[in-house]
Enzyme design. Structure first.
Site, mmCIF file in Angstrom:
data_model
loop_
_atom_site.group_PDB
_atom_site.id
_atom_site.type_symbol
_atom_site.label_atom_id
_atom_site.label_comp_id
_atom_site.label_asym_id
_atom_site.label_seq_id
_atom_site.Cartn_x
_atom_site.Cartn_y
_atom_site.Cartn_z
ATOM 1 N N HIS A 78 10.713 8.326 14.288
ATOM 2 C CA HIS A 78 9.621 7.406 13.961
ATOM 3 C C HIS A 78 8.277 8.136 13.935
ATOM 4 O O HIS A 78 7.374 7.868 14.731
ATOM 5 C CB HIS A 78 9.570 6.242 14.948
ATOM 6 C CG HIS A 78 8.913 5.022 14.366
ATOM 7 N ND1 HIS A 78 9.236 3.747 14.713
ATOM 8 C CD2 HIS A 78 7.921 4.892 13.431
ATOM 9 C CE1 HIS A 78 8.494 2.882 14.047
ATOM 10 N NE2 HIS A 78 7.682 3.554 13.260
ATOM 11 N N ARG A 125 0.818 -1.218 0.000
ATOM 12 C CA ARG A 125 0.000 0.000 0.000
ATOM 13 C C ARG A 125 0.851 1.267 0.000
ATOM 14 O O ARG A 125 0.661 2.166 -0.820
ATOM 15 C CB ARG A 125 -0.905 0.020 1.240
ATOM 16 C CG ARG A 125 -1.892 -1.124 1.324
ATOM 17 C CD ARG A 125 -2.518 -1.181 2.716
ATOM 18 N NE ARG A 125 -1.538 -1.523 3.729
ATOM 19 C CZ ARG A 125 -0.952 -0.666 4.562
ATOM 20 N NH1 ARG A 125 -1.259 0.613 4.523
ATOM 21 N NH2 ARG A 125 -0.075 -1.066 5.458
ATOM 22 N N ASP A 181 10.166 -5.932 -5.735
ATOM 23 C CA ASP A 181 9.304 -6.666 -4.805
ATOM 24 C C ASP A 181 9.232 -8.101 -5.305
ATOM 25 O O ASP A 181 8.492 -8.399 -6.244
ATOM 26 C CB ASP A 181 7.908 -6.049 -4.747
ATOM 27 C CG ASP A 181 7.048 -6.659 -3.633
ATOM 28 O OD1 ASP A 181 7.282 -7.828 -3.295
ATOM 29 O OD2 ASP A 181 6.164 -5.963 -3.119
ATOM 30 N N ASP A 237 13.872 7.491 9.443
ATOM 31 C CA ASP A 237 12.812 7.680 10.440
ATOM 32 C C ASP A 237 12.731 6.517 11.422
ATOM 33 O O ASP A 237 12.077 6.630 12.453
ATOM 34 C CB ASP A 237 11.459 7.841 9.727
ATOM 35 C CG ASP A 237 10.317 8.129 10.691
ATOM 36 O OD1 ASP A 237 10.459 9.073 11.501
ATOM 37 O OD2 ASP A 237 9.297 7.421 10.645
ATOM 38 N N GLU A 254 14.984 1.190 19.113
ATOM 39 C CA GLU A 254 14.250 2.421 19.387
ATOM 40 C C GLU A 254 13.888 2.501 20.872
ATOM 41 O O GLU A 254 13.379 1.522 21.422
ATOM 42 C CB GLU A 254 12.998 2.502 18.517
ATOM 43 C CG GLU A 254 13.341 2.626 17.042
ATOM 44 C CD GLU A 254 12.122 2.870 16.148
ATOM 45 O OE1 GLU A 254 10.983 2.799 16.651
ATOM 46 O OE2 GLU A 254 12.311 3.138 14.952
ATOM 47 N N ARG A 306 11.424 -0.162 8.374
ATOM 48 C CA ARG A 306 11.903 -0.810 9.592
ATOM 49 C C ARG A 306 13.406 -0.571 9.691
ATOM 50 O O ARG A 306 14.132 -0.649 8.703
ATOM 51 C CB ARG A 306 11.625 -2.328 9.555
ATOM 52 C CG ARG A 306 10.150 -2.686 9.564
ATOM 53 C CD ARG A 306 9.494 -2.363 10.897
ATOM 54 N NE ARG A 306 8.115 -2.811 10.960
ATOM 55 C CZ ARG A 306 7.076 -2.098 10.571
ATOM 56 N NH1 ARG A 306 7.256 -0.878 10.073
ATOM 57 N NH2 ARG A 306 5.837 -2.577 10.675
#
Length: 544
Positions: free
Chosen positions: A283, A152, A172, A259, A264, A235
């Site tokens: 993030h 998406r 992909d 990001d 984390e 990720r």
């Protein structure tokens, strides 16, 4: 019909519940014992990331039928416990698609035009106006963007990049067509070849071993253009952060916008934080007012739809499909899952067709569930959102993967009773097949892998090795494992003749501990070793 809202939700979500005429209570900040005591009195539970829906919370679920997570991640919900209790778990992954895609584009634009650096210099008063040319950036129109992962978010980023007059390439392995977005995004199958053509790369894939360090030191230093800009909004582990920092220092690439981080919150001395040609955010991909409102409203809508009509939206677990099978049927569900995971390990490229052939009354009765269970494990490492027996058909279909189910009266030659054959075929001719059954001991057994015959219970840590059938190979394998201090618990060996008169052998090793990547790499480099793959399966006796 009553709903418990256990985390703070946007007002629009609560208003939807009111307008729907559903009774609900808002109880924020419940401790584990308090939540466990409360859930049994409600038909559904809505949470964000604060409430922890543990196995203890679900131990006595009472009338609880569904849990909705207003957001994407479901780490705060014990999915196996919910599934075992027949509780549907939903999330609202699509609600934050636009915000996450926009954030990736914002990172890309900020990096290309050096906006954060120029902003900080001007605000601090340190800018030499005449020397402001040091913040001259690069135009994105006309550049080539590589989108890794065409789910998406990846497709949304690609469509907007096309509107910015960028050339967009896609990678992909589980999107089997030659192109995406009506032919406007060309798909490449070789990642190194894909990487070498890019001015900008953006990642939109799930974490896990299948994507860990997809952009690694070797590729950063040997395959990238020196003007490459790297954007990671997916990720943290997808990119080797330390190698990325080194590549930036040595000007092997031009910049990075990050990001997400492998750990984390990231440490204060993170190697990327001190570099000038880096943009970092904490993030924030889905952190917009609109996204937070959207996930709340969608979670409420999904719960109401399920409770009132049985409609399922955004399922992330098995839901209404019955998995608590009787003892004589459960081994075939275990076998299907484990065969799917083994095929995932064996495959190098994407999958075009998954075919399940079933023989015998039990496997024929379970065929639909077995095919979905197997396909879930086959595709799980390669999808950006949770996949399960409810949504696996949708994910397969959206990627052009055909699921085929065939029932046959007679088992394959040499076998008796209930047998399942799972086969996966790729778009480029790659094909692998696993045949299995269950004996009176009710253990799942693999009896054939491709052309190799065996009798093996798939379980625990396993290493799959294809090698030339030559003297000394078994000794080499054993020595390599011994040098790495990894104990081989069991070994199965088979071989088959090739058309040219040579023979090829197939070994399956079960180990007492997870074999490190360094061991697998050393093994693959040994003479006469053709392929090495590792797979981690549930232990013997586990229901999965």
């Amino acid at each position: 019909m009553r709903i418990l809202v256990a985390d703070k939700l946007a007002d629009d979500g609560l208003e939807y519940l009111k307008q729907s005429g559903v009774a609900f209570d808002v109880k924020v900040g419940l401790k584990e014992d308090e939540l466990a005591s409360a859930v049994g009195g409600y038909d559904a539970l809505i949470v964000r990331s604060g409430a922890k829906v543990t196995a203890k919370v679900l131990e006595n679920p009472g009338q609880l039928k569904a849990i909705a997570r207003a957001g994407v991640g479901v780490d705060n919900i014990d999915l196996p416990a919910a599934t075992a209790k027949g509780i549907l778990v939903l999330n609202t992954a699509e609600a934050s698609t636009l915000s996450t895609a926009e954030h990736a584009l914002a990172l890309m634009l900020s990096l290309a035009r050096k906006i954060p650096q120029a902003h900080a210099s001007l605000r601090s008063g340190e800018l030499d106006w005449k020397a402001r040319g040091k913040y001259q950036g690069t135009q994105l129109a006309g550049k080539t963007l590589g989108v890794v992962g065409l789910g998406r978010i990846g497709r949304t980023v690609a469509s907007r990049a096309l509107a910015m007059e960028m050339t967009v390439l896609g990678y992909d392995p589980y999107f089997t067509g030659p192109s995406a977005l009506d032919g406007r995004v060309k798909l490449l199958r070789d990642f190194d070849g894909f990487l070498s053509q890019l001015d900008v790369i953006t990642f939109h894939v799930p974490g896990g071993e299948g994507t860990r360090h997809l952009l690694n030191r070797q590729r950063l230093f040997g395959k990238c253009r020196p003007n490459l800009l790297v954007v990671n909004d997916a990720r943290g582990e997808v990119v080797d952060e330390y190698a990325l920092a080194d590549a930036l220092r040595e000007k092997k690439i031009a910049g990075a916008a990050i990001d997400v981080y492998a750990k984390e919150p990231p440490p204060r001395d993170h190697p990327l934080f001190g570099l000038e040609n880096v943009v970092v955010t904490p993030h924030l991909g889905a952190s917009t007012d609109e996204a937070q409102t959207a996930v709340a409203v969608e979670a409420c809508k999904a719960i109401v739809a399920y409770l009132t009509s049985g409609e399922i939206r955004g399922a992330v677990n098995a839901g209404g499909i019955r998995l608590d099978l009787p003892p004589d049927e459960a081994p075939f569900a275990q076998l299907a899952r484990r065969a799917g995971a083994m095929l995932a390990a064996l495959f190098d490229g994407g999958v075009k067709t998954v075919t399940l052939r079933v023989h015998g009354p039990r496997t024929q009765k379970l065929a639909g569930t077995l095919l979905r269970l197997a396909t879930v494990e086959l595709l799980r490492p390669h999808l950006e959102m949770p996949v399960n027996v409810i949504n696996v058909e949708y994910h397969a279909r959206s990627r052009g993967i055909e699921l085929v189910q065939i029932s046959e009266a007679s088992p394959p030659s040499g076998l008796v009773g209930d047998v399942l054959e799972l086969r996966a075929d790729g778009p480029n001719g790659e094909s692998h097949r696993i045949v299995g059954t269950a004996y009176a001991d009710l253990l799942p057994r693999v009896v054939r892998v491709d052309g190799y015959s065996m009798d093996m219970v798939p379980e625990g840590h396993m290493v799959l090795i294809v090698n030339k059938d030559m003297p000394g190979v078994i000794g080499t394998v054993g020595t390599t494992f011994g040098d790495a201090q990894v104990n081989i618990a069991d070994m199965v060996i088979s071989r088959t003749a090739n058309p040219d008169g040579t023979t090829t052998a197939f070994m399956i090793l079960k180990t007492d501990s997870e074999p490190p990547t360094s061991l697998l790499n050393r093994l693959a480099a040994r003479p006469n070793i053709l392929r090495v793959r590792a797979v981690a399966l549930p232990p013997r006796g586990a229901s999965a």
